[in-house]
Design a protein around this motif. Sequence first.
Motif, PDB file in Angstrom:
ATOM      1  N   VAL A   1       0.841  -1.196   0.000  1.00  0.00           N
ATOM      2  CA  VAL A   1       0.000   0.000   0.000  1.00  0.00           C
ATOM      3  C   VAL A   1       0.876   1.245   0.000  1.00  0.00           C
ATOM      4  O   VAL A   1       2.034   1.225   0.435  1.00  0.00           O
ATOM      5  N   TYR A   2       0.313   2.335  -0.492  1.00  0.00           N
ATOM      6  CA  TYR A   2       0.988   3.618  -0.503  1.00  0.00           C
ATOM      7  C   TYR A   2       0.393   4.464   0.620  1.00  0.00           C
ATOM      8  O   TYR A   2      -0.799   4.349   0.928  1.00  0.00           O
ATOM      9  N   PRO A   3       1.192   5.319   1.266  1.00  0.00           N
ATOM     10  CA  PRO A   3       0.647   6.156   2.332  1.00  0.00           C
ATOM     11  C   PRO A   3      -0.542   6.986   1.860  1.00  0.00           C
ATOM     12  O   PRO A   3      -0.597   7.420   0.716  1.00  0.00           O
ATOM     13  N   VAL A   4      -1.486   7.168   2.766  1.00  0.00           N
ATOM     14  CA  VAL A   4      -2.670   7.962   2.457  1.00  0.00           C
ATOM     15  C   VAL A   4      -2.266   9.429   2.299  1.00  0.00           C
ATOM     16  O   VAL A   4      -1.456   9.952   3.083  1.00  0.00           O
ATOM     17  N   VAL A   5      -2.814  10.068   1.290  1.00  0.00           N
ATOM     18  CA  VAL A   5      -2.588  11.498   1.081  1.00  0.00           C
ATOM     19  C   VAL A   5      -3.940  12.186   0.931  1.00  0.00           C
ATOM     20  O   VAL A   5      -4.950  11.551   0.668  1.00  0.00           O
TER      21      VAL A   5
ATOM     22  N   SER B   1       4.164   7.416   8.308  1.00  0.00           N
ATOM     23  CA  SER B   1       5.067   6.824   9.292  1.00  0.00           C
ATOM     24  C   SER B   1       4.882   5.313   9.367  1.00  0.00           C
ATOM     25  O   SER B   1       5.858   4.554   9.406  1.00  0.00           O
ATOM     26  N   GLY B   2       3.617   4.849   9.389  1.00  0.00           N
ATOM     27  CA  GLY B   2       3.354   3.422   9.510  1.00  0.00           C
ATOM     28  C   GLY B   2       3.832   2.627   8.313  1.00  0.00           C
ATOM     29  O   GLY B   2       4.470   1.575   8.466  1.00  0.00           O
ATOM     30  N   VAL B   3       3.564   3.121   7.108  1.00  0.00           N
ATOM     31  CA  VAL B   3       3.962   2.407   5.897  1.00  0.00           C
ATOM     32  C   VAL B   3       5.482   2.333   5.790  1.00  0.00           C
ATOM     33  O   VAL B   3       6.057   1.280   5.496  1.00  0.00           O
ATOM     34  N   ARG B   4       6.150   3.448   6.034  1.00  0.00           N
ATOM     35  CA  ARG B   4       7.617   3.451   5.959  1.00  0.00           C
ATOM     36  C   ARG B   4       8.228   2.539   7.023  1.00  0.00           C
ATOM     37  O   ARG B   4       9.217   1.835   6.769  1.00  0.00           O
ATOM     38  N   GLU B   5       7.639   2.571   8.217  1.00  0.00           N
ATOM     39  CA  GLU B   5       8.177   1.744   9.304  1.00  0.00           C
ATOM     40  C   GLU B   5       8.061   0.258   8.976  1.00  0.00           C
ATOM     41  O   GLU B   5       9.008  -0.512   9.176  1.00  0.00           O
TER      42      GLU B   5
ATOM     43  N   LEU C   1       3.137 -10.304   2.033  1.00  0.00           N
ATOM     44  CA  LEU C   1       2.130 -10.883   1.151  1.00  0.00           C
ATOM     45  C   LEU C   1       0.997  -9.909   0.843  1.00  0.00           C
ATOM     46  O   LEU C   1       0.505  -9.854  -0.279  1.00  0.00           O
ATOM     47  N   GLN C   2       0.582  -9.156   1.855  1.00  0.00           N
ATOM     48  CA  GLN C   2      -0.539  -8.244   1.669  1.00  0.00           C
ATOM     49  C   GLN C   2      -0.517  -7.188   2.765  1.00  0.00           C
ATOM     50  O   GLN C   2      -0.094  -7.451   3.890  1.00  0.00           O
ATOM     51  N   GLN C   3      -0.976  -6.001   2.404  1.00  0.00           N
ATOM     52  CA  GLN C   3      -1.122  -4.938   3.377  1.00  0.00           C
ATOM     53  C   GLN C   3      -2.537  -4.375   3.295  1.00  0.00           C
ATOM     54  O   GLN C   3      -3.172  -4.369   2.240  1.00  0.00           O
ATOM     55  N   ARG C   4      -3.018  -3.894   4.445  1.00  0.00           N
ATOM     56  CA  ARG C   4      -4.342  -3.287   4.495  1.00  0.00           C
ATOM     57  C   ARG C   4      -4.298  -2.116   5.468  1.00  0.00           C
ATOM     58  O   ARG C   4      -3.813  -2.245   6.585  1.00  0.00           O
ATOM     59  N   GLN C   5      -4.786  -0.966   5.028  1.00  0.00           N
ATOM     60  CA  GLN C   5      -4.846   0.189   5.905  1.00  0.00           C
ATOM     61  C   GLN C   5      -6.282   0.694   5.957  1.00  0.00           C
ATOM     62  O   GLN C   5      -7.003   0.703   4.956  1.00  0.00           O
ATOM     63  N   THR C   6      -6.687   1.083   7.147  1.00  0.00           N
ATOM     64  CA  THR C   6      -8.037   1.593   7.359  1.00  0.00           C
ATOM     65  C   THR C   6      -7.987   2.859   8.196  1.00  0.00           C
ATOM     66  O   THR C   6      -7.074   3.045   9.011  1.00  0.00           O
ATOM     67  N   ILE C   7      -8.968   3.691   7.972  1.00  0.00           N
ATOM     68  CA  ILE C   7      -9.154   4.904   8.776  1.00  0.00           C
ATOM     69  C   ILE C   7     -10.557   4.853   9.349  1.00  0.00           C
ATOM     70  O   ILE C   7     -11.532   4.663   8.613  1.00  0.00           O
ATOM     71  N   GLU C   8     -10.644   5.003  10.655  1.00  0.00           N
ATOM     72  CA  GLU C   8     -11.938   4.995  11.330  1.00  0.00           C
ATOM     73  C   GLU C   8     -12.177   6.330  12.019  1.00  0.00           C
ATOM     74  O   GLU C   8     -11.226   6.950  12.521  1.00  0.00           O
TER      75      GLU C   8
END
Length: 338
Positions: A256-260, A273-277, A289-296
């Motif tokens: 995944v790419y960082p959210v902008v 920060s999370g994606v780079r880390e 294998l897979q990444q998933r990012q969510t915003i709540e």
Amino acid sequence: MMPVVPGYESLGPNVIPPSDLGPARFPAPCRAQERRFDIPAISEELAQEAFISYASSECCFSTKPAREMVFTDLRSLNTYRYLLETFTESRTKEWGGEPYNGQVVDDFREPPDPWSIPVPTPSLFQDCQKHIRIPHTSIIKGCHSCLSLGRSACRTCVNSGRTRCSSCGGSGRTEHDFCRSCQGSGMSRCHSCGGAGSVTCETCKGHGKLLCFITLKITWKNNIYVAVIDKGSGFPVKLLNQISGEKLLTDMAPKVYPVVSFPDSSVNAASESGVREHQAQFSTTCRILQQRQTIELIPITRVHYVWHEKTHVYFVYGAEHKVYSRDYPARCCCCSVL
């Protein structure tokens, strides 16, 4: 000493994946919709109902403040939670073995590379572990535990076959007469080995030989990075760990790419920060294998109220309308001391 297997000279740590399984190019930037996300403050009726329920459930709390209070302010606090999940696969090689009982020994040819061995991927984002035997690494060895004898010294009697009599404690006599259990000798046959002084070896199960081979331990792990964008409201954000919110964005891809462009720049920074880390932490030692990012968006309402001419504050949070109050004004003395 175990033999050196070509390609498996060193065992133990994670096997570094080939370069083609390592870092990959990021996909296109993940852009949030160009709109502002807001949840209004809850109504006074709902805030009071939640407060009464909270007071009723707590030990030694009077419900009078919740029933008699006067609201002075209800303010919505837009609190965002960013969550990044990185599902990784790591492989570790180590020696294993089993009792040898005439099994077919795999030809001792050149074994395959650890990352070339096909293994079905389990359900995504769920921790799992599996052990498989690496082909062409088998060898027969004498059992190290019993020195190939198939039997080991009994630990109870220390190879003597006899132990101190439990009836007389080894004295040979009871209170009024000699001990009939051991016939006055103070010693009796060991129950663990039946008097033989030795027991069947647990390692080789009495065969005296082991079939040794290198095993590949595959570990799938869901690594989590979470950041709560707090507004400095005084609310303890750790209470949100088990609280559900309204999902505003879900993005899943192998990388995944960082959210902008999210309306709150703190969320963009947390995603960056999370994606780079995770990329720095896992891309060279594991296979991502897979990444998933969510915003709540988690609803939190800060409530100011007056009771007995004093101002107090409590919070109603989450879709479950839970309540947090640091200074509930009517509790018994024992609760105050605690």
